[in-house]
Design a protein around this motif. Sequence first.
Motif, PDB file in Angstrom:
ATOM      1  N   VAL A  91       0.858  -1.185   0.000  1.00 49.83           N
ATOM      2  CA  VAL A  91       0.000   0.000   0.000  1.00 49.83           C
ATOM      3  C   VAL A  91       0.892   1.232   0.000  1.00 49.83           C
ATOM      4  O   VAL A  91       1.998   1.207   0.539  1.00 49.83           O
ATOM      5  CB  VAL A  91      -0.968   0.020   1.205  1.00 49.83           C
ATOM      6  N   VAL A  92       0.422   2.288  -0.645  1.00 45.29           N
ATOM      7  CA  VAL A  92       1.189   3.526  -0.729  1.00 45.29           C
ATOM      8  C   VAL A  92       0.338   4.645  -0.131  1.00 45.29           C
ATOM      9  O   VAL A  92      -0.809   4.840  -0.539  1.00 45.29           O
ATOM     10  CB  VAL A  92       1.561   3.852  -2.194  1.00 45.29           C
ATOM     11  N   THR A 127       6.138  10.219   0.828  1.00 48.53           N
ATOM     12  CA  THR A 127       5.353   9.063   0.399  1.00 48.53           C
ATOM     13  C   THR A 127       5.854   7.843   1.160  1.00 48.53           C
ATOM     14  O   THR A 127       7.064   7.623   1.249  1.00 48.53           O
ATOM     15  CB  THR A 127       5.523   8.828  -1.117  1.00 48.53           C
ATOM     16  N   LEU A 128       4.926   7.079   1.699  1.00 49.86           N
ATOM     17  CA  LEU A 128       5.303   5.874   2.444  1.00 49.86           C
ATOM     18  C   LEU A 128       4.711   4.653   1.752  1.00 49.86           C
ATOM     19  O   LEU A 128       3.498   4.545   1.589  1.00 49.86           O
ATOM     20  CB  LEU A 128       4.794   5.967   3.892  1.00 49.86           C
ATOM     21  N   ARG A 129       5.621   3.751   1.332  1.00 47.61           N
ATOM     22  CA  ARG A 129       5.200   2.512   0.695  1.00 47.61           C
ATOM     23  C   ARG A 129       5.363   1.403   1.728  1.00 47.61           C
ATOM     24  O   ARG A 129       6.377   1.320   2.413  1.00 47.61           O
ATOM     25  CB  ARG A 129       6.123   2.274  -0.511  1.00 47.61           C
ATOM     26  N   ARG A 188       0.230  -9.711  14.711  1.00 46.44           N
ATOM     27  CA  ARG A 188       1.516 -10.423  14.768  1.00 46.44           C
ATOM     28  C   ARG A 188       2.351 -10.232  13.503  1.00 46.44           C
ATOM     29  O   ARG A 188       3.419 -10.801  13.386  1.00 46.44           O
ATOM     30  CB  ARG A 188       1.275 -11.932  14.958  1.00 46.44           C
ATOM     31  N   GLY A 189       1.835  -9.463  12.546  1.00 46.45           N
ATOM     32  CA  GLY A 189       2.526  -9.305  11.264  1.00 46.45           C
ATOM     33  C   GLY A 189       3.704  -8.344  11.355  1.00 46.45           C
ATOM     34  O   GLY A 189       4.058  -7.844  12.420  1.00 46.45           O
ATOM     35  N   GLY A 190       4.312  -8.097  10.207  1.00 46.15           N
ATOM     36  CA  GLY A 190       5.389  -7.125  10.122  1.00 46.15           C
ATOM     37  C   GLY A 190       5.241  -6.358   8.822  1.00 46.15           C
ATOM     38  O   GLY A 190       4.304  -6.615   8.045  1.00 46.15           O
ATOM     39  N   ALA A 191       6.142  -5.422   8.557  1.00 43.15           N
ATOM     40  CA  ALA A 191       6.041  -4.643   7.322  1.00 43.15           C
ATOM     41  C   ALA A 191       7.389  -4.035   6.983  1.00 43.15           C
ATOM     42  O   ALA A 191       8.181  -3.691   7.872  1.00 43.15           O
ATOM     43  CB  ALA A 191       4.999  -3.542   7.477  1.00 43.15           C
ATOM     44  N   ARG A 192       7.605  -3.902   5.664  1.00 43.12           N
ATOM     45  CA  ARG A 192       8.788  -3.199   5.176  1.00 43.12           C
ATOM     46  C   ARG A 192       8.321  -1.813   4.736  1.00 43.12           C
ATOM     47  O   ARG A 192       7.483  -1.696   3.839  1.00 43.12           O
ATOM     48  CB  ARG A 192       9.357  -3.971   3.991  1.00 43.12           C
ATOM     49  N   PHE A 193       8.820  -0.777   5.398  1.00 44.72           N
ATOM     50  CA  PHE A 193       8.447   0.606   5.066  1.00 44.72           C
ATOM     51  C   PHE A 193       9.516   1.221   4.168  1.00 44.72           C
ATOM     52  O   PHE A 193      10.713   1.158   4.489  1.00 44.72           O
ATOM     53  CB  PHE A 193       8.342   1.458   6.331  1.00 44.72           C
ATOM     54  N   VAL A 194       9.093   1.812   3.070  1.00 47.16           N
ATOM     55  CA  VAL A 194      10.017   2.529   2.190  1.00 47.16           C
ATOM     56  C   VAL A 194       9.548   3.983   2.142  1.00 47.16           C
ATOM     57  O   VAL A 194       8.459   4.276   1.631  1.00 47.16           O
ATOM     58  CB  VAL A 194      10.040   1.909   0.773  1.00 47.16           C
ATOM     59  N   LEU A 195      10.369   4.860   2.724  1.00 46.45           N
ATOM     60  CA  LEU A 195       9.964   6.268   2.867  1.00 46.45           C
ATOM     61  C   LEU A 195      10.679   7.138   1.838  1.00 46.45           C
ATOM     62  O   LEU A 195      11.905   7.151   1.761  1.00 46.45           O
ATOM     63  CB  LEU A 195      10.310   6.740   4.289  1.00 46.45           C
ATOM     64  N   ARG A 198      -2.048   4.235   9.305  1.00 50.64           N
ATOM     65  CA  ARG A 198      -3.168   4.011   8.375  1.00 50.64           C
ATOM     66  C   ARG A 198      -2.868   2.854   7.430  1.00 50.64           C
ATOM     67  O   ARG A 198      -3.740   2.031   7.126  1.00 50.64           O
ATOM     68  CB  ARG A 198      -3.454   5.285   7.592  1.00 50.64           C
ATOM     69  N   ALA A 199      -1.608   2.779   6.987  1.00 50.22           N
ATOM     70  CA  ALA A 199      -1.222   1.706   6.067  1.00 50.22           C
ATOM     71  C   ALA A 199      -1.324   0.347   6.753  1.00 50.22           C
ATOM     72  O   ALA A 199      -1.844  -0.618   6.183  1.00 50.22           O
ATOM     73  CB  ALA A 199       0.200   1.948   5.566  1.00 50.22           C
ATOM     74  N   LEU A 200      -0.831   0.271   7.988  1.00 55.46           N
ATOM     75  CA  LEU A 200      -0.873  -1.008   8.711  1.00 55.46           C
ATOM     76  C   LEU A 200      -2.317  -1.406   8.999  1.00 55.46           C
ATOM     77  O   LEU A 200      -2.673  -2.586   8.915  1.00 55.46           O
ATOM     78  CB  LEU A 200      -0.081  -0.912  10.022  1.00 55.46           C
TER      79      LEU A 200
END
Length: 297
Positions: free
Chosen positions: A9-10, A46-48, A86-93, A115-117
């Motif tokens: 999500v972006v 922008t946050l991906r 319990r999930g995780g995420a890779r954030f690209v800022l 909001r993205a999570l």
Amino acid sequence: MFSSFVKPVVFAAPAKLNLFLAVTGRRADGFHDLVSVVAPVEFGDTLRVEPADTFSLTCDDPSVPLDETNLVLKAARAFAMAANWRGGARFVLEKRIPMGAGLGGGSSDAVAALRALNELAGHPLVAPALAEIAAGLGSDCPLFLHGGPVVMRGRGEHVEPLPATAAPRLSGRRVLIFKPGFAIATPWAYQAMAAQPSTYLPAGEAENRLAAWVGASAAPAENILFNNMEQVAFAKFVALPTLLEQLRSEFALAPRMSGSGSACFALLPDVSPTASIVRAVRAAWGESAWVAETRLA
Ligand code: C5P
């Protein structure tokens, strides 16, 4: 853990401007009470966000800290805890908002992460829960959960949309934002006000000014512009009032500082060239000055 079919999500993380900022006094918890009219702008980071097993952050600006001190990762931890996720995420800022500017960049990134999570996780948290997490992350975070101009009170945790009679006077207004090569640390600005309590504007006076502007249906955005943090910032960083005075006299603008600075802004007529204003900014502050032309959201 995640299927590869889950799409990234972006989210846009807009900058904000304080059009009206009245710091009214110091509270028992050390924070300050304020009354502020704040609007996001059509410019920002922008946050991906992609699903992953753990949380990680990368950024195209090497000066952005990528460790757990970054508000994006703090937001992620707070979200996982509150949603029992319990999930995780890779954030690209993609960083576009300068830091130490009073433009709310770090706070906006954090809210974009929340909001993205929440979207990735299937919306386990409703708006009040997101607002509570946002308030815990930073005083400027809750305002970014709204898409348009708001009135902010308390230390920033009480946010309501600007009344419908007044919001259209801000939304869409063209604005030039400019920041000198130096930053101003927010805690320093608040401490400087606390050391000089005469710089506070009494809460009643702040509310009266705001109510008068909201109630005057023909009052343009220019009439609400105010920031009592300018007094301490301008006394120390004289390059700020020097340029702002020049913009007033040469270009008939009504420039102000945003938040605790060091970025300043000027509302612009709808169609007018900005090249000569930008030249004046660079002549006064040097080539390290940062400039962006955008509109209030
Ligand atoms: O909430 P945030 O982490 O952005 O605040 C940074 C610092 O600015 C606080 O530690 C506090 O010193 C000061 N502050 C304040 N009153 C506010 C917001 C911030 O005194 N309403």
